[in-house]
Motif scaffolding. Sequence first.
Motif, PDB file in Angstrom:
ATOM      1  N   GLY A   1     -19.692  -8.907   1.589  1.00 53.90           N
ATOM      2  CA  GLY A   1     -20.160  -8.113   2.540  1.00 53.90           C
ATOM      3  C   GLY A   1     -19.487  -7.821   3.955  1.00 53.90           C
ATOM      4  N   THR A   2     -18.099  -8.313   3.983  1.00 55.19           N
ATOM      5  CA  THR A   2     -17.594  -8.190   6.053  1.00 55.19           C
ATOM      6  C   THR A   2     -16.620  -6.952   5.078  1.00 55.19           C
ATOM      7  N   GLN A   3     -16.445  -5.986   5.653  1.00 52.28           N
ATOM      8  CA  GLN A   3     -15.258  -4.942   5.764  1.00 52.28           C
ATOM      9  C   GLN A   3     -14.840  -4.414   6.767  1.00 52.28           C
ATOM     10  N   THR A   4     -13.302  -4.539   6.379  1.00 56.10           N
ATOM     11  CA  THR A   4     -12.491  -3.639   8.303  1.00 56.10           C
ATOM     12  C   THR A   4     -12.763  -2.445   6.998  1.00 56.10           C
ATOM     13  N   LEU A   5     -11.997  -2.078   8.939  1.00 52.99           N
ATOM     14  CA  LEU A   5     -11.568  -0.470   8.891  1.00 52.99           C
ATOM     15  C   LEU A   5     -10.467  -0.208   7.674  1.00 52.99           C
ATOM     16  N   SER A   6      -9.376  -0.930   7.325  1.00 50.96           N
ATOM     17  CA  SER A   6      -8.358  -1.066   6.561  1.00 50.96           C
ATOM     18  C   SER A   6      -8.681  -0.912   5.106  1.00 50.96           C
ATOM     19  N   THR A   7      -9.706  -1.811   4.652  1.00 51.11           N
ATOM     20  CA  THR A   7     -10.572  -1.655   3.174  1.00 51.11           C
ATOM     21  C   THR A   7     -11.257  -0.530   3.321  1.00 51.11           C
ATOM     22  N   ALA A   8     -12.121  -0.149   4.034  1.00 51.23           N
ATOM     23  CA  ALA A   8     -13.400   0.720   3.696  1.00 51.23           C
ATOM     24  C   ALA A   8     -12.137   1.945   4.000  1.00 51.23           C
ATOM     25  N   PHE A   9     -10.660   1.849   4.611  1.00 49.92           N
ATOM     26  CA  PHE A   9     -10.180   3.643   3.951  1.00 49.92           C
ATOM     27  C   PHE A   9      -9.688   3.168   2.796  1.00 49.92           C
ATOM     28  N   TRP A  10      -8.635   2.334   2.690  1.00 49.80           N
ATOM     29  CA  TRP A  10      -8.931   2.060   1.322  1.00 49.80           C
ATOM     30  C   TRP A  10      -9.222   2.106   0.313  1.00 49.80           C
ATOM     31  N   GLU A  11     -10.322   1.797  -0.061  1.00 50.95           N
ATOM     32  CA  GLU A  11     -12.125   2.376  -0.894  1.00 50.95           C
ATOM     33  C   GLU A  11     -11.926   3.436  -1.167  1.00 50.95           C
TER      34      GLU A  11
ATOM     35  N   THR B   1      -4.257  -3.752  10.133  1.00 54.45           N
ATOM     36  CA  THR B   1      -4.006  -3.110   9.463  1.00 54.45           C
ATOM     37  C   THR B   1      -4.281  -3.758   7.932  1.00 54.45           C
ATOM     38  N   GLU B   2      -4.435  -4.511   7.731  1.00 50.18           N
ATOM     39  CA  GLU B   2      -3.652  -5.857   7.077  1.00 50.18           C
ATOM     40  C   GLU B   2      -5.125  -5.436   6.053  1.00 50.18           C
ATOM     41  N   LEU B   3      -3.780  -4.938   4.464  1.00 48.19           N
ATOM     42  CA  LEU B   3      -5.492  -4.999   3.522  1.00 48.19           C
ATOM     43  C   LEU B   3      -5.194  -5.505   1.754  1.00 48.19           C
ATOM     44  N   THR B   4      -4.739  -5.962   1.344  1.00 49.73           N
ATOM     45  CA  THR B   4      -4.764  -7.073   0.529  1.00 49.73           C
ATOM     46  C   THR B   4      -4.946  -8.542   0.226  1.00 49.73           C
ATOM     47  N   ALA B   5      -5.010  -9.367   1.264  1.00 51.72           N
ATOM     48  CA  ALA B   5      -4.779 -10.126   1.306  1.00 51.72           C
ATOM     49  C   ALA B   5      -6.901  -9.800   1.989  1.00 51.72           C
ATOM     50  N   THR B   6      -6.730  -8.937   3.007  1.00 56.58           N
ATOM     51  CA  THR B   6      -8.388  -9.264   2.986  1.00 56.58           C
ATOM     52  C   THR B   6      -9.607  -8.288   2.597  1.00 56.58           C
ATOM     53  N   LEU B   7      -8.701  -7.756   1.700  1.00 52.80           N
ATOM     54  CA  LEU B   7     -10.064  -7.020  -0.085  1.00 52.80           C
ATOM     55  C   LEU B   7     -10.408  -8.833  -0.887  1.00 52.80           C
ATOM     56  N   LEU B   8      -9.348  -9.139  -0.678  1.00 55.02           N
ATOM     57  CA  LEU B   8      -9.396 -10.795  -2.270  1.00 55.02           C
ATOM     58  C   LEU B   8     -10.533 -11.632  -1.305  1.00 55.02           C
ATOM     59  N   LEU B   9      -9.964 -11.902   0.301  1.00 54.92           N
ATOM     60  CA  LEU B   9     -10.556 -13.049   0.700  1.00 54.92           C
ATOM     61  C   LEU B   9     -11.987 -13.378   2.061  1.00 54.92           C
ATOM     62  N   ALA B  10     -11.654 -11.567   2.385  1.00 56.02           N
ATOM     63  CA  ALA B  10     -13.094 -11.394   3.111  1.00 56.02           C
ATOM     64  C   ALA B  10     -14.611 -12.257   2.812  1.00 56.02           C
ATOM     65  N   PRO B  11     -15.218 -12.197   3.309  1.00 57.98           N
ATOM     66  CA  PRO B  11     -16.776 -12.845   2.902  1.00 57.98           C
ATOM     67  C   PRO B  11     -17.315 -11.193   2.341  1.00 57.98           C
TER      68      PRO B  11
ATOM     69  N   GLY C   1       0.991  -1.210   0.101  1.00 54.49           N
ATOM     70  CA  GLY C   1       0.145   0.143   0.073  1.00 54.49           C
ATOM     71  C   GLY C   1       1.176   1.308  -0.126  1.00 54.49           C
ATOM     72  N   ALA C   2       1.735   1.281   0.564  1.00 54.45           N
ATOM     73  CA  ALA C   2       2.167   2.709   1.172  1.00 54.45           C
ATOM     74  C   ALA C   2       3.227   3.215  -0.367  1.00 54.45           C
TER      75      ALA C   2
END
Length: 531
Positions: free
Chosen positions: A483-493, A471-481, A215-216
Motif C-alpha cells: 500500500g506504500t507508493q513513492t513518487l519514483s515508483t508511481a512514475f515508473w509504473e 528518486t530511488e526505484l528498484t529497492a523501493t519497488l521490492l521493499l515498500a510495505p 532505470g536510465a
Amino acid sequence: MSTTAPVTTPTPTPSSASAASPRRRRPGGGSPGLRLGAVLVALVCLLPLAVVALKAFEAGPSEVAALLLRPRVGELMRNTLALVALTGTLATVLGVGAAWLVERTSLPLAGLWRVLFVAPLAIPAFVNSFAWSTVLPGLEGLGGAVLVTTLSYFPFVFLPVAAMLRSADPGLEEAARALGLGPWRTAAKVGLAQVRPALLGGVLLVALHLLSEFGALEMLRFPTFTTAILDQFDVAFDSRSGSVLALVLVGLAVALLTVELLARGRTRYVRVGSGAARRPARARLGRATPLALLAVTALAVLAVGVPAWVTGTWLTRPEEALEPTVLWPALWSTVRLALVAALVTTLATLPAAWLLARRRTWFGVLVERVSYLASSVPGVVVALALITLSITWARSLYQTSAVLVLAYVVLFIPRAMVSTRAAVAAVPPELSDAARSLGDGPLRTFVRVQLPLMLRGTLAGSALVAIAVSTELTATLLLAPTGTQTLSTAFWEASASLDYAAAAPYAAALVLLSAPLTWLLLRSGPEEHTP
C-alpha cells in the motif's frame, strides 16, 4: 589572515604523551565506543553482500567458471567499464570547468549558474532518460547512456569542487605567485592540490552510481552488469547467476575504491582559526565572457532545460487528469522516508568518518571501504538480500519501513560519508584538545566545539541522501510495505505503461520536492571538502 596548509600529525613519543590526550595513543584513532559503532555499521553493510556471496557459491566452482567465461559477461564488462570511463571523464571536465567559471572568474550571474548546475541532482536519471528519448527517439546504446548519465551526475563533481574553490584560502596561491610561479603552475601545484580530495570524492560517487544505475540504462537499451542482474532475478528467476554477476560488480567497486584511496594520498588540509574572511581573486574573462556564457547556458539547457521542457509538455497535454488524492499519499511517503533515511544514514557515517579524519589507519580505511562496497550493488540485489534475511531471521520486520530504510542506508552511505568525512577533517583537533584541557568532557566538547564546525558539511551529506531516497526505484519497488507508493515508483509504473500524461505530475513533484534540498546543498556545503 587565515592559513590553510598541509598538516602532518606527528606521532607522540612516550616522553611527550600525556594522560590528558589518550586519544592520540589509541591505535584506532578514537574511543572504543567509536570503533564499535563503526564496526557495527560496516557489518550491517556487509550483510547483503554476504547473502549474495552465499547464493553465488551455491552454484559450485565449475558452474561459476562457466558463467563468468561466457561471451555475454565479456560484453557486460566492456560496456560497464566504457560507461564508467567516459562518463567519469566527462563529468570531471564539466564539473571542474563549471566550478572554476562560477567560483573563480568574473562570469555574470554566478549565483544563478550555481543553482542550475546543482539542479540536475533533483532530476532522477530515469526521468532524464525519458526526456531525452522523447526529444531524440533513436537515442540508445553507449552514446545515449553517456549523455544521460553525464548530465545527471556531473553535479557530484561540481558541488564539492565549487565549495572548495569558494572557501579556499587565497594566501597559498598568492605566495606561490610571489615566489615566481606563473598562473598555470600555480593552479597545478597549489590549486589542484587543494581541490584534489573534493574532486576524487565526487568522481568516486559518480563511478559508484554508474555501477548500480538501472532505470536510465534499461530505458536506453544499454546492457551492463546491473541490467543483466535484474534480468536474471526478474526474468529467468535465477538468483545464483545474478549473484555471480553481482560479485563481479563488487570486484569492480573494490578496484575503484582502491584507485581513489591511492590517488588521494595522505596529505590533510585544515584551516586553523577562521582568520579574516577573504574571497579568492576572480580572473577577468574579458573578451571571453560571451563564449563562457554560451558554454554555461548550453550545459544548463541540456541538463535542466530539456527534462523541464518535456515534463512541462506532458503536464500541459494531459489525457487524464491526476486526482490530488492520488498524488498526495505518494508525496507524503516520499518525504517521510527521505527524512528518516537521511537522519539514520548521517548518524551511521559519524563513527567511521571521525576515525578516518582524525587518524588514517588500516582499521578506519577498512571500515570506510567496506561501507562503500554494498552501494555498488544494484538496489534489487540489496533488496532481495534483505528480504531473505528478514524472512529467515526477523519475520516481524518483513514488509515494514524499517527494512526499506535499512536498504537506503546500505545503498546511500557513500553520499553522506564523503561530506561527513570532509566536515570532520576540517575541524582542527587542536580546538578539541584546548576544550578538553579547560575541563570540558567529551560530550560537551562535541556539542560546543566540534558540532557547530561540522554541521554544514553533515547537512550537505543528509541532503544528498534525501535526494537519493526520493528518486530511488528498484529497492523501493521490492521493499515498500503493502500500500506504500513513492513518487519514483508511481512514475515508473505510469511510464512503463506508456501513460506519460499520468507520469508527468509525479516527475514534476519529484523535481519540486528536491528543489529545497538542492538549495540546502548550496547553503550547507562544508568549508573544506577534505577526505
